[in-house]
Design a protein around this motif. Structure first.
Motif, PDB file in Angstrom:
ATOM      1  N   GLY A 295       9.342 -18.947 -12.228  1.00 26.16           N
ATOM      2  CA  GLY A 295       8.204 -18.954 -11.301  1.00 26.16           C
ATOM      3  C   GLY A 295       8.648 -19.243  -9.876  1.00 26.16           C
ATOM      4  O   GLY A 295       8.198 -18.591  -8.923  1.00 26.16           O
ATOM      5  N   VAL A 296       9.559 -20.205  -9.719  1.00 24.00           N
ATOM      6  CA  VAL A 296      10.042 -20.549  -8.370  1.00 24.00           C
ATOM      7  C   VAL A 296      10.943 -19.423  -7.844  1.00 24.00           C
ATOM      8  O   VAL A 296      10.864 -19.056  -6.675  1.00 24.00           O
ATOM      9  CB  VAL A 296      10.767 -21.915  -8.364  1.00 24.00           C
ATOM     10  N   PHE A 297      11.763 -18.837  -8.727  1.00 24.50           N
ATOM     11  CA  PHE A 297      12.572 -17.689  -8.280  1.00 24.50           C
ATOM     12  C   PHE A 297      11.655 -16.565  -7.781  1.00 24.50           C
ATOM     13  O   PHE A 297      11.923 -15.939  -6.755  1.00 24.50           O
ATOM     14  CB  PHE A 297      13.487 -17.137  -9.385  1.00 24.50           C
ATOM     15  N   SER A 298      10.555 -16.328  -8.500  1.00 29.09           N
ATOM     16  CA  SER A 298       9.620 -15.270  -8.096  1.00 29.09           C
ATOM     17  C   SER A 298       9.073 -15.547  -6.689  1.00 29.09           C
ATOM     18  O   SER A 298       8.964 -14.639  -5.863  1.00 29.09           O
ATOM     19  CB  SER A 298       8.463 -15.193  -9.101  1.00 29.09           C
ATOM     20  N   MET A 299       8.773 -16.822  -6.401  1.00 29.78           N
ATOM     21  CA  MET A 299       8.291 -17.177  -5.052  1.00 29.78           C
ATOM     22  C   MET A 299       9.393 -16.981  -4.007  1.00 29.78           C
ATOM     23  O   MET A 299       9.149 -16.466  -2.918  1.00 29.78           O
ATOM     24  CB  MET A 299       7.765 -18.618  -5.040  1.00 29.78           C
ATOM     25  N   LEU A 300      10.636 -17.376  -4.366  1.00 31.01           N
ATOM     26  CA  LEU A 300      11.754 -17.220  -3.414  1.00 31.01           C
ATOM     27  C   LEU A 300      12.036 -15.739  -3.143  1.00 31.01           C
ATOM     28  O   LEU A 300      12.321 -15.344  -2.008  1.00 31.01           O
ATOM     29  CB  LEU A 300      13.019 -17.899  -3.966  1.00 31.01           C
ATOM     30  N   ALA A 301      11.939 -14.911  -4.192  1.00 28.19           N
ATOM     31  CA  ALA A 301      12.158 -13.471  -4.026  1.00 28.19           C
ATOM     32  C   ALA A 301      11.063 -12.880  -3.130  1.00 28.19           C
ATOM     33  O   ALA A 301      11.324 -12.016  -2.287  1.00 28.19           O
ATOM     34  CB  ALA A 301      12.166 -12.777  -5.389  1.00 28.19           C
ATOM     35  N   THR A 302       9.814 -13.368  -3.314  1.00 26.75           N
ATOM     36  CA  THR A 302       8.702 -12.885  -2.490  1.00 26.75           C
ATOM     37  C   THR A 302       8.925 -13.271  -1.026  1.00 26.75           C
ATOM     38  O   THR A 302       8.722 -12.457  -0.116  1.00 26.75           O
ATOM     39  CB  THR A 302       7.364 -13.477  -3.005  1.00 26.75           C
ATOM     40  N   ILE A 303       9.374 -14.519  -0.790  1.00 26.80           N
ATOM     41  CA  ILE A 303       9.649 -14.985   0.582  1.00 26.80           C
ATOM     42  C   ILE A 303      10.757 -14.127   1.212  1.00 26.80           C
ATOM     43  O   ILE A 303      10.631 -13.655   2.349  1.00 26.80           O
ATOM     44  CB  ILE A 303      10.038 -16.484   0.580  1.00 26.80           C
ATOM     45  N   ALA A 304      11.847 -13.894   0.449  1.00 28.63           N
ATOM     46  CA  ALA A 304      12.986 -13.111   0.973  1.00 28.63           C
ATOM     47  C   ALA A 304      12.552 -11.680   1.281  1.00 28.63           C
ATOM     48  O   ALA A 304      12.904 -11.116   2.328  1.00 28.63           O
ATOM     49  CB  ALA A 304      14.132 -13.119  -0.031  1.00 28.63           C
ATOM     50  N   ASN A 305      11.774 -11.066   0.386  1.00 27.01           N
ATOM     51  CA  ASN A 305      11.354  -9.674   0.596  1.00 27.01           C
ATOM     52  C   ASN A 305      10.302  -9.552   1.694  1.00 27.01           C
ATOM     53  O   ASN A 305      10.249  -8.545   2.404  1.00 27.01           O
ATOM     54  CB  ASN A 305      10.853  -9.058  -0.719  1.00 27.01           C
ATOM     55  N   ALA A 306       9.465 -10.591   1.867  1.00 25.56           N
ATOM     56  CA  ALA A 306       8.473 -10.565   2.954  1.00 25.56           C
ATOM     57  C   ALA A 306       9.197 -10.524   4.294  1.00 25.56           C
ATOM     58  O   ALA A 306       8.804  -9.798   5.212  1.00 25.56           O
ATOM     59  CB  ALA A 306       7.563 -11.792   2.871  1.00 25.56           C
ATOM     60  N   GLU A 307      10.290 -11.304   4.379  1.00 24.44           N
ATOM     61  CA  GLU A 307      11.078 -11.323   5.625  1.00 24.44           C
ATOM     62  C   GLU A 307      11.765  -9.965   5.835  1.00 24.44           C
ATOM     63  O   GLU A 307      11.736  -9.395   6.917  1.00 24.44           O
ATOM     64  CB  GLU A 307      12.124 -12.438   5.542  1.00 24.44           C
ATOM     65  N   LYS A 308      12.345  -9.444   4.758  1.00 22.91           N
ATOM     66  CA  LYS A 308      13.095  -8.176   4.816  1.00 22.91           C
ATOM     67  C   LYS A 308      12.201  -7.018   5.283  1.00 22.91           C
ATOM     68  O   LYS A 308      12.610  -6.182   6.082  1.00 22.91           O
ATOM     69  CB  LYS A 308      13.643  -7.895   3.418  1.00 22.91           C
ATOM     70  N   PHE A 309      10.951  -6.987   4.778  1.00 28.04           N
ATOM     71  CA  PHE A 309      10.064  -5.863   5.106  1.00 28.04           C
ATOM     72  C   PHE A 309       9.063  -6.209   6.213  1.00 28.04           C
ATOM     73  O   PHE A 309       8.187  -5.410   6.526  1.00 28.04           O
ATOM     74  CB  PHE A 309       9.321  -5.387   3.852  1.00 28.04           C
ATOM     75  N   GLY A 310       9.178  -7.431   6.756  1.00 27.02           N
ATOM     76  CA  GLY A 310       8.321  -7.820   7.880  1.00 27.02           C
ATOM     77  C   GLY A 310       6.848  -7.926   7.520  1.00 27.02           C
ATOM     78  O   GLY A 310       5.975  -7.469   8.257  1.00 27.02           O
ATOM     79  N   ILE A 311       6.547  -8.549   6.372  1.00 28.21           N
ATOM     80  CA  ILE A 311       5.143  -8.671   5.944  1.00 28.21           C
ATOM     81  C   ILE A 311       4.636 -10.085   6.245  1.00 28.21           C
ATOM     82  O   ILE A 311       5.258 -11.066   5.859  1.00 28.21           O
ATOM     83  CB  ILE A 311       4.992  -8.415   4.418  1.00 28.21           C
ATOM     84  N   ARG A 312       3.509 -10.161   6.951  1.00 29.14           N
ATOM     85  CA  ARG A 312       2.921 -11.472   7.265  1.00 29.14           C
ATOM     86  C   ARG A 312       2.510 -12.211   6.002  1.00 29.14           C
ATOM     87  O   ARG A 312       2.163 -11.607   4.991  1.00 29.14           O
ATOM     88  CB  ARG A 312       1.667 -11.279   8.133  1.00 29.14           C
TER      89      ARG A 312
END
Length: 791
Positions: free
Chosen positions: A202-219
């Motif tokens: 669950g925490v990895f899923s949140m970290l992956a979401t944070i990393a990908n949000a930064e990568k694709f520039g999503i607010r």
């Protein structure tokens, strides 16, 4: 000779912090006397720390307590004066702060005081159980293990049991039985790896979401719009969840992964991003400090923008084109379109799924006993409706595995580790099958637990790929209900309508089921295959008659509803309602008329008709008037006042226990903690009633009512509420009619009436309100917006 029964007479919880206090609360909800320990206070009462924690439980919303009296069964204690109490405890749960040294110091202090059979468990979200076990005396080691409750403990279904190498197998089974039936939990056995199963993924899923949000520039607000209910996840989605958990707590769990998993191929991402460290340093810790990733100023909501390093106005949503892809029913088509889209938000979503799939397949062997445990852990611990392995399998295992493999080779994934060979097998259709779920260590399928306690779960939680099929053998079915049997002389009725609303088809179905049960079965149980029990009468089904002003047709419908309630009460077989989730309006009336209710703890019960400008028309007002007369010690009005208020204010009980306190359910009704055991217990109750030579209750010839004097007394208070602007004129009209019905109408105080008398009053008042334009506005508003209108 069968084994000796394991009975938990008393439990001690060590540590009165957030988790310790709430675990203690859930234990006393289940009628398990509990001693809550903490350090002796420096000034005043030495139990001050524990006492403050117990007092704090009363103020929390949603409440960790299922009834107001439960808290009195938590005994405050401190380590200086009360260690001798541990001798009487069959289970001791240590729940102090996540520090290895503090925990092992405490073990040395308490170990000499434990009973010779006491189970000693540590509630930790990620520390090594084997390292902690090294701190307990050798003779205690077989009775030591990890037990990880999820926050909040009353509401989160998951508990992970983590054995250490020396844990005794029989002790673990006893603990699992207690957690499953007494506390109502979904248990998985986890391996002793950092953060265990649910938090690790669950925490990895949140970290992956944070990393990908930064990568694709999503607010962040757009991420939350896309990664919440649209993906079958909680409303708090990703960043709001971090605020609710506490940014400092989230950072602590991430640091555990950073410190303990140096060789994980994803290790570079086990860091709190700079912006998160900055928020924590500023004291913006989330919901508990009223400021975190989100903050509210006046009525306006702001969200932290990591790129700008400042708060900006919140409320941006995902792009409509991307949301349209998420609405696609076919999972294979949905994933194909997400991956093919050039929209950054679609690419972001595909990347989030892909990186989680990559991670769980790579680590399945070292973190879980099988894929089923991963999916249940995430569903029960993080509130996803579908687990990650189920999602992958539903989307077409091989197709998705091929795409992940391509992305790894193209350097698009967060880590370069190859997919495990088993995931790429040419004939692999998934990880869940009718005869078990995949265990990556042994390379074979693992069946469900054979522990006896699971025999009580007639309809257990299932993962995709297990034989779903209909439960039991269908005896009768129409558009509204399915009536079936599992071969033990009890007929079970389940509603097929949306949210199990009660319309003409359901009423016809219930009546036919009663006919069949009277002719061929020993009892009738109303049980739904999933929540809710019922949201009440199906207003939508009344619309055609309503639009045409065919009041006679509606009057006939209401009369039929009342007759069905009365048949549930007076039929010649025992009737049992097995409730969970919402038990509203007509659903509550049906339950009140059954011989017995077996309620899941999380049953939310109320006669909520005033929300649509009506009063209970299916026997609810009558039932409360009758119960008041039966319970009155000479003063019917006094016995009636609380139930009048419950109806007039649409009061909803927030647990099966509270439903008993308010009077929707009787004290003789049963509350079951594990909703998966509901059907089993309800059928046993029906059979028990039958075996005692069941006869329906005799119809009461006459019972006393409070009459017009009682109604006048209630209306006097309503006038004050109206003049004080606490209620609207229409609220007053509705409440005054409820008062007239419940007090028996225009008769003298103490007049004896029968049930039909009140049912007739109830129906007439219902029809009067239905013809009022203000009620019609309330109904229209509820049907279009789903929200009550105050007019």
């Amino acid at each position: 000779m069968s084994q000796t029964k394991f009975i938990v007479r008393k439990v001690a919880v060590l540590g009165a912090g957030v988790m310790g206090a709430q675990i203690a609360a859930h234990l006393v909800n289940a009628k398990v006397p509990t001693v809550l320990f903490d350090l002796p206070a420096k000034d005043g009462n030495k139990n001050g720390i524990a006492l403050k924690a117990i007092d704090g439980l009363k103020k929390l919303k949603p409440s960790p307590l299922s009834n107001k009296d439960a808290v009195n069964y938590i005994q405050p204690a401190n380590y200086e004066d009360h260690l001798h109490l541990l001798k009487e405890c069959d289970l001791v749960i240590e729940a102090i702060a996540e520090r290895m040294d503090w925990k092992t110091d405490l073990y040395a202090k308490v170990a000499p005081h434990l009973g010779e059979h006491t189970i000693f468990a540590t509630n930790t979200s990620g520390l090594s159980i084997n390292q902690l076990a090294a701190g307990v005396p050798a003779e205690l080691a077989p009775r030591f293990c990890g037990v990880h409750f999820f926050n909040p403990p009353r509401y989160m279904h998951l508990v992970e049991i983590i054995p250490c190498t020396g844990s005794d197998a029989a002790m673990l089974d006893n603990l699992e039985r207690f957690l499953v039936t007494t506390l109502g939990k979904g248990v998985i056995r986890a391996k002793d790896t950092p953060n265990f199963v649910a938090n690790r993924i669950g925490v990895f899923s949140m970290l992956a979401t944070i990393a990908n949000a930064e990568k694709f520039g999503i607010r962040f607000d757009v991420v939350d719009d896309l990664t919440g209910p649209r993906l079958g996840r909680p409303k708090s989605a990703t960043f709001r969840t971090a605020d609710v958990v506490g940014l400092d707590t989230f950072a602590h769990v991430v640091k555990t992964m950073d410190d303990t998993l140096p060789n994980d191929p994803w290790h570079a991402y086990f860091k709190s991003p700079q912006w998160l460290q900055q928020l924590i340093a500023d004291g913006s810790l989330g919901a508990k400090t009223k400021r975190g990733i989100y903050k509210k100023e006046g009525k306006q909501m702001f969200v932290f923008d990591a790129a700008k390093g400042e708060y900006v106005g919140a409320g941006e949503k995902g792009d409509d084109a991307v949301k349209a892809i998420l609405k696609i029913e076919n999972p294979a088509e949905k994933f194909k379109q997400l991956r093919a889209s050039s929209h950054p938000q679609a690419q972001f979503l595909w990347a989030c799924f892909r990186d989680v799939f990559h991670y769980i397949s790579y680590h399945l062997g070292d973190i879980a006993n099988c894929a089923r445990d991963v999916d249940f852990a995430i569903r029960w611990g993080f509130g996803w409706t579908v687990g990650p392995f189920e999602t992958w399998q539903a989307a077409g295992w091989q197709q998705v595995a091929g795409w992940i493999d391509e992305d790894i080779k193209a350097g698009k994934t967060l880590a370069a580790a190859a997919l495990p060979a088993w995931a790429l097998e040419a004939d692999r259709a998934g990880v869940h099958f009718a005869d078990g779920s995949f265990d990556a260590t042994a390379g074979k399928l693992v069946g469900r637990s054979t522990l006896d306690v699971y025999q009580r779960q007639l309809a257990p939680a299932k993962v995709l790929g297990e034989t779903a099929g209909l439960l039991g053998e269908t005896v009768f079915e129409n558009e509204g209900v399915r009536a079936f049997t599992t071969g033990d002389d009890v007929l079970v009725v389940s509603f097929k309508s949306k949210a199990h609303a009660i319309g003409p088809d359901v009423i016809d179905g219930v009546n036919t089921a009663i006919d069949i049960a009277e002719a061929r079965f020993k009892g009738l149980v109303i049980w739904q295959t999933e929540e809710p029990f019922s949201v009440g009468a199906d207003l939508q089904s009344m619309l055609p008659a309503f639009m045409m002003g065919d009041w006679d047709a509606i009057d006939t419908m209401v009369r039929r509803f009342q007759t069905t309630s009365m048949r549930l009460r007076y039929s010649h077989i025992p009737t049992v309602a097995a409730t969970q989730g919402y038990v509203f309006g007509g659903g509550c009336e049906f339950a009140m008329h059954c011989d017995k209710v077996v309620a899941a703890l999380e049953s939310y019960v109320g006669l909520v008709e005033v929300g649509v400008g009506l009063l209970p028309g299916g026997g609810g007002c009558k039932e409360f008037a009758l119960r008041a007369a039966q319970n009155a010690q000479g003063d019917v009005l006094a016995a009636l006042k609380d139930s009048f208020m419950a109806i007039a204010t649409a009061k909803v009980a927030t647990s099966g226990h509270e439903a008993q306190e308010i009077g929707f359910f009787r004290n003789s009704d049963s509350v079951v903690f594990n909703a998966y055991e509901l059907l089993y217990v309800a059928k046993q109750q029906a059979l028990a009633l039958y075996e005692t030579g069941y006869r329906p209750p005799l119809k009461v010839a006459g019972f006393p009512v409070a009459g017009r004097a009682g109604a006048a007394s209630i209306k006097g208070q309503l006038v004050n509420m109206l003049e004080g602007h606490f209620i609207s004129q229409h609220d007053f009209t509705i409440a005054a009619l409820i008062a007239d019905v419940m007090t028996g109408g225009d008769v003298e105080q103490g007049t004896l009436v029968n049930e039909q008398w009140i049912l007739d009053l109830e129906r007439k008042a219902f029809m009067t309100l239905l013809k009022s334009s203000k009620t019609q506005d309330r109904i229209a508003n509820m049907l279009t917006t789903g929200k009550p209108l105050r007019n």
